[in-house]
Motif scaffolding. Structure first.
Motif, PDB file in Angstrom:
ATOM      1  N   GLU A 117      -3.331  26.100  36.535  1.00 13.04           N
ATOM      2  CA  GLU A 117      -2.358  26.587  36.381  1.00 13.04           C
ATOM      3  C   GLU A 117      -2.825  28.258  36.329  1.00 13.04           C
ATOM      4  O   GLU A 117      -2.209  29.195  36.598  1.00 13.04           O
ATOM      5  N   HIS A 118      -3.744  28.303  35.175  1.00 10.75           N
ATOM      6  CA  HIS A 118      -4.095  29.608  34.884  1.00 10.75           C
ATOM      7  C   HIS A 118      -4.827  30.185  35.924  1.00 10.75           C
ATOM      8  O   HIS A 118      -4.244  31.701  36.193  1.00 10.75           O
ATOM      9  N   LEU A 119      -5.650  29.877  36.703  1.00  8.91           N
ATOM     10  CA  LEU A 119      -6.278  30.398  37.781  1.00  8.91           C
ATOM     11  C   LEU A 119      -5.177  30.577  39.201  1.00  8.91           C
ATOM     12  O   LEU A 119      -5.421  31.945  39.466  1.00  8.91           O
ATOM     13  N   ILE A 120      -4.236  29.819  39.414  1.00  8.74           N
ATOM     14  CA  ILE A 120      -3.214  30.419  40.196  1.00  8.74           C
ATOM     15  C   ILE A 120      -2.548  31.430  39.941  1.00  8.74           C
ATOM     16  O   ILE A 120      -2.029  32.120  40.778  1.00  8.74           O
ATOM     17  N   HIS A 121      -1.770  31.151  38.702  1.00 10.54           N
ATOM     18  CA  HIS A 121      -0.943  32.247  38.188  1.00 10.54           C
ATOM     19  C   HIS A 121      -1.795  33.718  38.246  1.00 10.54           C
ATOM     20  O   HIS A 121      -1.081  34.679  38.456  1.00 10.54           O
ATOM     21  N   SER A 122      -3.024  33.532  37.658  1.00 14.98           N
ATOM     22  CA  SER A 122      -3.852  34.965  37.607  1.00 14.98           C
ATOM     23  C   SER A 122      -3.985  35.470  39.049  1.00 14.98           C
ATOM     24  O   SER A 122      -3.946  36.789  39.278  1.00 14.98           O
ATOM     25  N   LYS A 123      -4.319  34.741  39.868  1.00 21.22           N
ATOM     26  CA  LYS A 123      -4.444  35.067  41.513  1.00 21.22           C
ATOM     27  C   LYS A 123      -3.143  35.773  42.123  1.00 21.22           C
ATOM     28  O   LYS A 123      -3.261  36.863  42.639  1.00 21.22           O
ATOM     29  N   MET A 124      -2.001  35.295  41.572  1.00 19.58           N
ATOM     30  CA  MET A 124      -0.703  35.718  42.217  1.00 19.58           C
ATOM     31  C   MET A 124      -0.560  36.806  41.699  1.00 19.58           C
ATOM     32  O   MET A 124       0.230  37.737  42.221  1.00 19.58           O
ATOM     33  N   GLU A 125      -0.697  37.007  40.443  1.00 16.44           N
ATOM     34  CA  GLU A 125      -0.583  38.317  39.438  1.00 16.44           C
ATOM     35  C   GLU A 125      -1.276  39.209  40.150  1.00 16.44           C
ATOM     36  O   GLU A 125      -1.160  40.456  40.145  1.00 16.44           O
ATOM     37  N   GLU A 126      -2.568  38.978  40.211  1.00  9.55           N
ATOM     38  CA  GLU A 126      -3.603  40.056  41.069  1.00  9.55           C
ATOM     39  C   GLU A 126      -3.067  40.661  42.287  1.00  9.55           C
ATOM     40  O   GLU A 126      -3.038  41.842  42.434  1.00  9.55           O
ATOM     41  N   LEU A 127      -2.444  39.645  43.088  1.00 16.17           N
ATOM     42  CA  LEU A 127      -2.054  40.079  44.460  1.00 16.17           C
ATOM     43  C   LEU A 127      -0.378  40.511  44.223  1.00 16.17           C
ATOM     44  O   LEU A 127       0.029  40.714  45.428  1.00 16.17           O
ATOM     45  N   ASP A 128       0.107  40.544  43.198  1.00 19.40           N
ATOM     46  CA  ASP A 128       1.569  40.790  43.028  1.00 19.40           C
ATOM     47  C   ASP A 128       2.437  40.098  43.727  1.00 19.40           C
ATOM     48  O   ASP A 128       3.407  40.406  44.489  1.00 19.40           O
ATOM     49  N   LEU A 129       2.184  38.528  43.868  1.00 21.59           N
ATOM     50  CA  LEU A 129       3.013  37.527  44.471  1.00 21.59           C
ATOM     51  C   LEU A 129       3.979  37.005  43.799  1.00 21.59           C
ATOM     52  O   LEU A 129       3.718  36.743  42.511  1.00 21.59           O
ATOM     53  N   GLU A 130       5.126  36.896  44.360  1.00 28.19           N
ATOM     54  CA  GLU A 130       6.293  36.109  43.542  1.00 28.19           C
ATOM     55  C   GLU A 130       6.166  34.750  43.999  1.00 28.19           C
ATOM     56  O   GLU A 130       6.697  33.772  43.380  1.00 28.19           O
ATOM     57  N   GLU A 177       7.649  35.316  35.065  1.00 29.85           N
ATOM     58  CA  GLU A 177       6.920  35.869  33.609  1.00 29.85           C
ATOM     59  C   GLU A 177       6.280  34.814  32.867  1.00 29.85           C
ATOM     60  O   GLU A 177       7.014  34.157  32.289  1.00 29.85           O
ATOM     61  N   GLY A 178       4.954  34.794  32.932  1.00 31.11           N
ATOM     62  CA  GLY A 178       4.250  33.820  32.535  1.00 31.11           C
ATOM     63  C   GLY A 178       4.491  32.459  32.684  1.00 31.11           C
ATOM     64  O   GLY A 178       3.983  31.375  32.013  1.00 31.11           O
TER      65      GLY A 178
END
Length: 235
Positions: A117-130, A177-178
């Protein structure tokens, strides 16, 4: 209350839940990540049904375009048809790792490990994905020898109809968010598509036949991406 009424209400609510439509996500101009498939062989499996079991046959054909390219082309097209902004993420292995992702066959939910969950969330955050769309093999992560399937038969068996299908299931995630939230899953890759197809030899597919079904796969998968984003269930 009589037992038969209890059973009736249970069945009614169960079927109603399965047939319901999920709230449509407004993805217009939203950045939607799409993940390439992992571990598939570039093979189309052809199953032929003859007059008797002794005439049945099966064969494997190499795809002329790698499955990952067909898959990614379809996902990009489907997202664009919904006016979303497709963003290729590259491989995210934990999405198909049984140690990090558990998929329920009852309520179709996903349970990720904290690490995943942390890895996926971080990847989406990095690429600014909703949103994030990924696919998974229907049977098991170990059985990926056949990416696409074609079934055909004798005229007496099915009127010379050949049907194309695949073994993919699509999943839609949303990042807030989070938080990472599972939205919906859907069968994908042309299961709902069939086409009258009368090659010269129903028992043997040519390169042109294989290319025809590759194109049908891309068309069907793109259409299923649109339905996924429309909140349409097909489980």
């Amino acid at each position: 209350m009589d037992n038969k009424y209890i059973i009736f209400y249970f069945i009614f609510f169960f079927l109603t839940g399965c047939a319901s439509k999920v709230q449509v996500e407004d993805v217009t101009s939203k950045r939607i990540g799409y993940v390439p498939p992992v571990g598939y062989k570039n093979v189309l499996c052809h199953y032929y049904t003859g007059f008797t079991v002794f005439h049945n046959d099966s064969a494997r054909h190499k795809l002329t375009v790698p499955l990952s390219e067909l898959h990614n082309q379809a996902l990009k097209s489907g997202i664009e048809q919904k006016s979303g902004v497709p963003i290729f993420t590259g491989e995210i292995s934990v999405l198909n790792d049984a140690m990090h992702a558990q998929f329920s066959n009852i309520d179709h939910s996903i349970t990720f490990s904290k690490e995943a969950e942390h890895l996926i969330h971080s990847k989406m955050e990095e690429l600014d994905l909703e949103y994030l769309i990924f696919s998974r093999h229907l049977k098991s992560n170990a059985d990926k020898s056949c990416a696409l399937f074609v079934s055909s038969g004798s005229q007496e068996y099915n009127g010379k109809m050949a049907m194309m299908s695949s073994s993919l299931k699509l999943y839609l995630l949303r990042r807030t968010e989070g938080e990472l939230r599972f939205v919906l899953d859907r069968f994908g890759g042309g299961q709902s598509h069939s086409e009258q197809f009368e090659p010269k030899n129903l028992k043997e597919l040519t390169i042109q036949d294989v290319e025809k079904y590759q194109a049908l796969f891309v068309f069907g998968l793109a259409e299923d991406i649109v339905k996924l984003l429309n909140g349409e269930l097909y489980r």
